[in-house]
Design a protein around this motif. Structure first.
Motif, mmCIF file in Angstrom:
data_model
loop_
_atom_site.group_PDB
_atom_site.id
_atom_site.type_symbol
_atom_site.label_atom_id
_atom_site.label_comp_id
_atom_site.label_asym_id
_atom_site.label_seq_id
_atom_site.Cartn_x
_atom_site.Cartn_y
_atom_site.Cartn_z
ATOM 1 N N ASP A 137 -17.318 29.219 -57.854
ATOM 2 C CA ASP A 137 -17.621 29.298 -59.291
ATOM 3 C C ASP A 137 -16.577 28.584 -60.145
ATOM 4 O O ASP A 137 -16.879 28.174 -61.269
ATOM 5 C CB ASP A 137 -17.722 30.765 -59.726
ATOM 6 N N THR A 138 -15.355 28.443 -59.628
ATOM 7 C CA THR A 138 -14.343 27.761 -60.435
ATOM 8 C C THR A 138 -14.687 26.283 -60.621
ATOM 9 O O THR A 138 -14.311 25.684 -61.626
ATOM 10 C CB THR A 138 -12.950 27.854 -59.783
ATOM 11 N N GLY A 139 -15.390 25.697 -59.652
ATOM 12 C CA GLY A 139 -15.765 24.285 -59.746
ATOM 13 C C GLY A 139 -14.578 23.341 -59.745
ATOM 14 O O GLY A 139 -14.692 22.200 -60.195
ATOM 15 N N LYS A 140 -13.443 23.769 -59.211
ATOM 16 C CA LYS A 140 -12.217 22.963 -59.307
ATOM 17 C C LYS A 140 -11.974 22.059 -58.104
ATOM 18 O O LYS A 140 -11.070 21.241 -58.134
ATOM 19 C CB LYS A 140 -11.005 23.883 -59.504
ATOM 20 N N PHE A 141 -12.736 22.243 -57.050
ATOM 21 C CA PHE A 141 -12.497 21.443 -55.860
ATOM 22 C C PHE A 141 -13.756 21.427 -55.002
ATOM 23 O O PHE A 141 -14.691 22.182 -55.214
ATOM 24 C CB PHE A 141 -11.324 21.996 -55.037
ATOM 25 N N ARG A 142 -13.742 20.567 -54.023
ATOM 26 C CA ARG A 142 -14.844 20.422 -53.077
ATOM 27 C C ARG A 142 -14.582 21.346 -51.886
ATOM 28 O O ARG A 142 -13.567 21.215 -51.202
ATOM 29 C CB ARG A 142 -14.924 18.964 -52.633
ATOM 30 N N MET A 143 -15.480 22.265 -51.606
ATOM 31 C CA MET A 143 -15.312 23.235 -50.531
ATOM 32 C C MET A 143 -16.098 22.786 -49.305
ATOM 33 O O MET A 143 -17.299 22.521 -49.379
ATOM 34 C CB MET A 143 -15.768 24.622 -50.984
ATOM 35 N N ILE A 144 -15.395 22.710 -48.164
ATOM 36 C CA ILE A 144 -16.034 22.302 -46.918
ATOM 37 C C ILE A 144 -15.631 23.264 -45.800
ATOM 38 O O ILE A 144 -14.642 23.994 -45.930
ATOM 39 C CB ILE A 144 -15.660 20.864 -46.511
ATOM 40 N N LEU A 145 -16.405 23.261 -44.722
ATOM 41 C CA LEU A 145 -16.060 24.010 -43.525
ATOM 42 C C LEU A 145 -15.611 23.018 -42.468
ATOM 43 O O LEU A 145 -16.279 22.014 -42.224
ATOM 44 C CB LEU A 145 -17.264 24.800 -43.018
ATOM 45 N N PHE A 146 -14.465 23.294 -41.857
ATOM 46 C CA PHE A 146 -13.933 22.413 -40.810
ATOM 47 C C PHE A 146 -13.531 23.298 -39.646
ATOM 48 O O PHE A 146 -12.508 23.984 -39.686
ATOM 49 C CB PHE A 146 -12.737 21.626 -41.343
ATOM 50 N N THR A 147 -14.348 23.302 -38.599
ATOM 51 C CA THR A 147 -14.124 24.218 -37.494
ATOM 52 C C THR A 147 -14.298 23.500 -36.172
ATOM 53 O O THR A 147 -14.877 22.414 -36.117
ATOM 54 C CB THR A 147 -15.094 25.419 -37.587
ATOM 55 N N LYS A 148 -13.788 24.111 -35.107
ATOM 56 C CA LYS A 148 -13.913 23.501 -33.793
ATOM 57 C C LYS A 148 -14.724 24.413 -32.875
ATOM 58 O O LYS A 148 -14.834 25.624 -33.098
ATOM 59 C CB LYS A 148 -12.542 23.228 -33.178
ATOM 60 N N GLY A 149 -15.285 23.801 -31.837
ATOM 61 C CA GLY A 149 -16.073 24.562 -30.889
ATOM 62 C C GLY A 149 -17.320 23.805 -30.479
ATOM 63 O O GLY A 149 -17.456 22.601 -30.743
ATOM 64 N N GLU A 150 -18.248 24.513 -29.863
ATOM 65 C CA GLU A 150 -19.504 23.916 -29.419
ATOM 66 C C GLU A 150 -20.475 23.858 -30.595
ATOM 67 O O GLU A 150 -20.639 24.828 -31.327
ATOM 68 C CB GLU A 150 -20.075 24.745 -28.265
ATOM 69 N N LEU A 151 -21.103 22.711 -30.774
ATOM 70 C CA LEU A 151 -21.887 22.428 -31.979
ATOM 71 C C LEU A 151 -22.938 23.491 -32.265
ATOM 72 O O LEU A 151 -22.960 24.086 -33.346
ATOM 73 C CB LEU A 151 -22.539 21.053 -31.856
ATOM 74 N N LEU A 152 -23.846 23.737 -31.320
ATOM 75 C CA LEU A 152 -24.950 24.657 -31.575
ATOM 76 C C LEU A 152 -24.456 26.075 -31.815
ATOM 77 O O LEU A 152 -24.960 26.778 -32.706
ATOM 78 C CB LEU A 152 -25.942 24.627 -30.404
ATOM 79 N N ASP A 153 -23.470 26.507 -31.050
ATOM 80 C CA ASP A 153 -22.926 27.857 -31.214
ATOM 81 C C ASP A 153 -22.339 28.038 -32.605
ATOM 82 O O ASP A 153 -22.588 29.046 -33.284
ATOM 83 C CB ASP A 153 -21.867 28.112 -30.140
ATOM 84 N N GLN A 154 -21.561 27.066 -33.071
ATOM 85 C CA GLN A 154 -20.952 27.171 -34.401
ATOM 86 C C GLN A 154 -22.017 27.126 -35.501
ATOM 87 O O GLN A 154 -21.923 27.849 -36.493
ATOM 88 C CB GLN A 154 -19.927 26.055 -34.598
ATOM 89 N N GLN A 155 -23.016 26.286 -35.326
ATOM 90 C CA GLN A 155 -24.104 26.226 -36.310
ATOM 91 C C GLN A 155 -24.846 27.554 -36.370
ATOM 92 O O GLN A 155 -25.195 28.033 -37.460
ATOM 93 C CB GLN A 155 -25.068 25.097 -35.967
ATOM 94 N N ASN A 156 -25.084 28.167 -35.207
ATOM 95 C CA ASN A 156 -25.791 29.445 -35.170
ATOM 96 C C ASN A 156 -24.986 30.545 -35.851
ATOM 97 O O ASN A 156 -25.543 31.368 -36.599
ATOM 98 C CB ASN A 156 -26.091 29.849 -33.720
ATOM 99 N N LYS A 157 -23.672 30.573 -35.618
ATOM 100 C CA LYS A 157 -22.844 31.589 -36.254
ATOM 101 C C LYS A 157 -22.816 31.405 -37.764
ATOM 102 O O LYS A 157 -22.882 32.396 -38.515
ATOM 103 C CB LYS A 157 -21.425 31.552 -35.672
ATOM 104 N N LEU A 158 -22.742 30.167 -38.201
ATOM 105 C CA LEU A 158 -22.735 29.918 -39.645
ATOM 106 C C LEU A 158 -24.044 30.377 -40.266
ATOM 107 O O LEU A 158 -24.054 30.989 -41.342
ATOM 108 C CB LEU A 158 -22.508 28.428 -39.923
ATOM 109 N N GLN A 159 -25.152 30.130 -39.580
ATOM 110 C CA GLN A 159 -26.444 30.564 -40.096
ATOM 111 C C GLN A 159 -26.526 32.087 -40.150
ATOM 112 O O GLN A 159 -26.992 32.661 -41.152
ATOM 113 C CB GLN A 159 -27.572 30.014 -39.226
ATOM 114 N N ARG A 160 -26.060 32.755 -39.099
ATOM 115 C CA ARG A 160 -26.096 34.218 -39.088
ATOM 116 C C ARG A 160 -25.191 34.811 -40.159
ATOM 117 O O ARG A 160 -25.469 35.878 -40.704
ATOM 118 C CB ARG A 160 -25.683 34.748 -37.707
#
Length: 251
Positions: A137-160
């Motif tokens: 909500d502050t709108g002061k910066f660009r927020m991203i996720l930068f994580t390591k691991g197996e692609l599908l597993d990390q995508q599934n956890k983010l979705q859950r």
């Protein structure tokens, strides 16, 4: 190695106003996922406990745990990080420690103990969702996720987790090295000093960013995988926090 990219979870443009800690108008605030946004290591520790229980006639729990660690350490360059790599190391360790004496049923139980790590709920840790909403909500910066691991597993956890809406970009890499952080900066069109990383691993989330000239918010988790343990130190660009919600005091 270039990161795999899951493009634009939120899809809307972000404001790029200056922040007291982030002097650049193009500053990026990056977040780790496992054990920063949700609990992960606890489930791996439980899987290791179950395997040790299944193998108790072949050795003490610490002996089994040490054997598993050595297997993971040996395999990491071939398998990388993540649940599937962990399960393979569990199976290899169980076979070696038991001298291939486990029954098919026992091996199935070992594999199922590891498989549960693929199904962890990825429930956000206390204060995470509210803090991400505040920062967004502050709108002061660009927020991203930068994580390591197996692609599908990390995508599934983010979705859950339901947290994907807070991140404009999601990067999933095989390992968080200095070169990966340099590549991230190139992808984002920023200099390293315009990057601030938030994470629970000093080795993976904090140290590489500090060495490149960026900033780090270090939020230790109550459990740390042996391969993520390293010597910690103070740094003028480093802030240690007790809990995720404390981020709000710095922005």
């Amino acid at each position: 190695m270039n990161p795999s990219l899951n493009h634009n979870q939120r899809g809307e443009p972000s404001g790029r106003m200056a922040s007291p800690l982030l002097a650049s108008t193009r500053a990026v605030l990056a977040f780790d996922a496992d054990d920063t946004l949700w609990d992960c290591q606890t489930y791996f520790d439980e899987a290791e406990r179950q395997m040790s229980q299944l193998l108790k006639r072949f050795g003490e729990r610490q002996t089994i745990a040490d054997e598993l660690y050595q297997t993971e350490r040996k395999n990491i360059r071939l398998t990388g990080f993540g649940c599937k790599a962990f399960i393979l190391s569990m199976i290899e360790t169980a076979l070696r420690v038991s001298n291939h004496q486990l029954s098919g049923e026992e091996m199935a139980k070992v594999m199922e103990a590891g498989r549960q790590t693929l199904l962890l709920p990825a429930t956000s840790l206390p204060g995470v969702e509210q803090t991400l909403q505040y920062l967004s909500d502050t709108g002061k910066f660009r927020m991203i996720l930068f994580t390591k691991g197996e692609l599908l597993d990390q995508q599934n956890k983010l979705q859950r987790s339901g947290l994907g809406r807070f991140f404009e970009e999601v990067y999933i890499v095989s390992d968080k090295t200095e070169e990966e952080y340099r590549h991230l900066c190139r992808q984002e069109g920023i200099q390293p000093e315009q990057l601030t990383m938030v994470g629970n691993s000093f080795k993976s989330d904090i140290q590489p960013v500090l060495q490149l000239g960026g900033r780090g918010f270090y939020i230790p988790f109550h459990a740390t995988w042996q391969l993520e343990q390293t010597e910690e130190y103070d740094h003028p660009q480093l802030v240690r926090l007790q809990q995720f919600a404390d981020l709000q005091h710095y922005f």
